[in-house]
Design a protein around this motif. Structure first.
Motif, PDB file in Angstrom:
ATOM      1  N   LEU A 127       0.895  -1.099   0.210  1.00 13.30           N
ATOM      2  CA  LEU A 127       0.364  -0.315  -0.297  1.00 13.30           C
ATOM      3  C   LEU A 127       1.179   1.077  -0.149  1.00 13.30           C
ATOM      4  N   PRO A 128       0.489   2.952  -0.353  1.00  6.43           N
ATOM      5  CA  PRO A 128       0.908   3.223  -0.288  1.00  6.43           C
ATOM      6  C   PRO A 128       1.707   3.969   0.215  1.00  6.43           C
ATOM      7  N   GLN A 129       1.038   3.885   1.899  1.00  6.04           N
ATOM      8  CA  GLN A 129       2.026   4.331   3.449  1.00  6.04           C
ATOM      9  C   GLN A 129       3.107   3.256   3.504  1.00  6.04           C
ATOM     10  N   TYR A 130       2.952   2.530   2.704  1.00  4.23           N
ATOM     11  CA  TYR A 130       4.615   1.078   3.202  1.00  4.23           C
ATOM     12  C   TYR A 130       5.065   1.013   2.423  1.00  4.23           C
ATOM     13  N   ASP A 131       5.214   1.781   1.144  1.00  5.35           N
ATOM     14  CA  ASP A 131       5.895   1.589   0.026  1.00  5.35           C
ATOM     15  C   ASP A 131       7.115   2.021  -0.234  1.00  5.35           C
ATOM     16  N   GLY A 132       7.315   3.153   0.998  1.00  6.55           N
ATOM     17  CA  GLY A 132       8.621   3.551   0.810  1.00  6.55           C
ATOM     18  C   GLY A 132       8.732   4.768   0.661  1.00  6.55           C
ATOM     19  N   TYR A 133       7.538   6.029   0.111  1.00  7.22           N
ATOM     20  CA  TYR A 133       7.589   6.852  -0.148  1.00  7.22           C
ATOM     21  C   TYR A 133       8.537   7.930   0.030  1.00  7.22           C
ATOM     22  N   ALA A 134       9.451   8.250  -1.036  1.00  5.61           N
ATOM     23  CA  ALA A 134      10.606   9.092  -0.746  1.00  5.61           C
ATOM     24  C   ALA A 134      10.635  10.422   0.004  1.00  5.61           C
ATOM     25  N   GLU A 135       9.035  10.930   0.647  1.00  3.99           N
ATOM     26  CA  GLU A 135       9.170  11.801   1.551  1.00  3.99           C
ATOM     27  C   GLU A 135       8.616  11.750   2.583  1.00  3.99           C
ATOM     28  N   ASP A 136       8.443  10.282   2.984  1.00  4.49           N
ATOM     29  CA  ASP A 136       7.467   9.740   4.263  1.00  4.49           C
ATOM     30  C   ASP A 136       9.081   9.197   4.866  1.00  4.49           C
TER      31      ASP A 136
END
Length: 500
Positions: A127-136
């Protein structure tokens, strides 16, 4: 620890009155003897296999893991100490092995590396919130629990993905393997157990005292003169005269490889980034870009005990050549064993996606423009989406690299895709499987096709030369509407952390 950009090292050299010997990397070169690293006897150290991480606990559906990002001092070069940043203080980090469709929750703790981090499980449809989004970002003193569905059997890897810091963080050691298997694959007669071996290949550059040197050559690339496999420089691996399965990952920052055996014997490729191919492909060599994974079988049964075989690198274009970067590691046949394994003529069912099913074609040009690494003339902007495929849409992406001066391995988050053609010609035999990284070589145009899903939300696509990525050769697409916010949906929390 020494992490130097070209500009910083030049400044330090001036302050030191010229006493600091700058790496040859500060010159643009295609060949030099070395980059100043201490000499290492080839094949003098034995290959090490990263430990498999045990869960903290398990329940009926989920295995729970905990990993702490730590600074540590280790011996990579004989007799010298090197500071690394490692998952659980080792590099590569511990390997996680999971069964398909059994969920993982992995807690990543950032309490000692002194820099923000973000963990991307590369190849997982998170899911997007667990994907390692660069600004997370998980800042020092924080932790984050990542949830992974493990919905496809494949060789994956987890690595840092922090905005503008990915290259340095990965270079310092924040990378590890993650393997997902299912009953079908385990039922095949392929080599198993100790004969199924991960090989994480990287290149490094060291000072005379053993410190890591990071030189991005004017925001272009990091090219080391020491090849390490599983953290060991030019290792030797003792093998039996039988078949072995190797899960090969290029974990380098900017270097690609073209791998072959010194004997000239064939290598059998059985898997790509996203798992087993439809059928094995026997090749004399194969090219592997940064973040690509290929699973191969090497048959040592034809060699007598005492035979030594070198895994060679035939230096693809636009990689800096040093005296020993044409060699990766050595296999030494030391014993005779029976071999119950075999390579099936069919590995799994892979159906090609019909071009006629594509609802649209998008074009992406990866270029250097006015000193910037750009996609379609634009740099990274978290407020901009360069595509909005709907859930289940099939699209063709046409990827251009119109330069002869560099190559780009392009990674799409979330989905696996298939390569249709390269410069109008069929893919190489070893590329005919599901992939999430595509080697776009000099003056090459690729067409890839994929079905967007299984999740909605924001996902990134970028060059996996992480120097290029850090300097904004990255964009994003939004699948459908209303997906979880990659930053706000599951933010990191402050330490101390409760028990998992």
């Amino acid at each position: 620890m020494t992490i130097l950009t070209r500009r910083q090292a030049l400044k330090l050299g001036a302050l030191a009155g010229g006493s600091l010997i700058l790496p040859i990397g500060f010159q643009r070169r295609s060949y030099a003897g070395d980059a100043g690293s201490p000499k290492v006897p080839l094949f003098s150290q034995q290959l090490r296999i990263p430990p498999v991480l045990n869960p903290v606990r398990s329940d009926a559906t989920t295995d729970y893991y905990e990993i702490t990002m730590k600074k540590a001092t280790v011996e990579i070069l004989p007799g010298l100490k090197t500071e690394i940043w490692g998952y659980n203080g080792i590099t590569p980090g511990p390997t996680i092995k999971q069964r398909k469709d059994r969920q993982s929750i992995v807690r990543f703790i950032n309490n000692s590396v002194g820099t923000p981090t973000s963990v991307h499980l590369h190849g997982m449809a998170s899911l997007p919130q667990y994907d390692g989004y660069a600004e997370d970002l998980t800042n020092p003193g924080q932790y984050k629990d990542y949830i992974y569905p493990n919905n496809r059997p494949a060789t994956l890897w987890y690595h840092d993905h922090a905005i503008h810091k990915t290259a340095i963080n990965v270079y310092m050691g924040l990378a590890g393997m993650y393997l997902v298997q299912d009953d079908y694959e385990l039922g095949l007669p392929l080599p198993k157990g100790e004969y199924d071996v991960p090989l994480l290949i990287q290149d490094k550059q060291f000072s005379s005292s053993g410190k890591l040197i990071f030189d991005n050559q004017g925001e272009s690339s990091q090219m080391g003169d020491v090849i390490v496999v599983n953290g060991v420089p030019w290792p030797n691996m003792k093998v039996a005269n039988r078949k072995y399965r190797f899960r090969v990952l290029n974990g380098s920052i900017s270097r690609s490889y073209n791998l072959s055996l010194s004997t000239g014997d064939p290598i059998t490729v059985i898997g790509t980034d996203a798992g087993l191919m439809g059928a094995p492909a026997q090749v004399s060599n194969f090219r592997i870009g940064m973040a690509e994974r290929y699973e191969v079988v090497i048959d040592f049964s034809k060699y007598k005990v005492g035979t030594k075989i070198v895994l060679r690198n035939n230096h693809p274009a636009n990689n800096d050549k040093y005296d020993n970067t044409d060699r990766i590691m050595q296999f030494e046949v030391v014993r005779t064993e029976s071999d119950p394994s075999s390579i099936p003529s069919k590995l799994r069912d892979i159906q090609p996606i019909a071009e006629s099913s594509a609802v649209r074609t998008r074009e992406f040009r990866y270029e250097r423009s006015n000193g910037l690494w750009v996609i379609n003339g634009k740099t990274w902007d978290k407020a901009r989406f360069d595509g909005n495929p709907q859930l289940g849409d099939v699209e063709i992406w046409k990827i251009y690299n119109n330069s002869g001066g560099w190559f780009h391995p392009i990674h799409m988050h979330l989905l696996d895709m298939q390569l249709l053609d390269r410069n109008g010609k069929a893919p190489f035999a070893y590329e005919r499987g599901w992939k999430d990284v595509f080697y776009v070589g000099e003056n090459e145009t690729l067409r890839v096709i994929g079905r967007f899903g299984p999740n909605t939300g924001a996902y990134m696509s970028h060059c996996h030369n992480t120097v290029h990525e850090d300097h904004d050769m990255m964009n994003q697409f939004m699948v459908g509407t209303g997906g979880p916010d990659p930053i706000a949906a599951a933010p990191p929390k402050n330490l101390p952390a409760p028990a998992l």
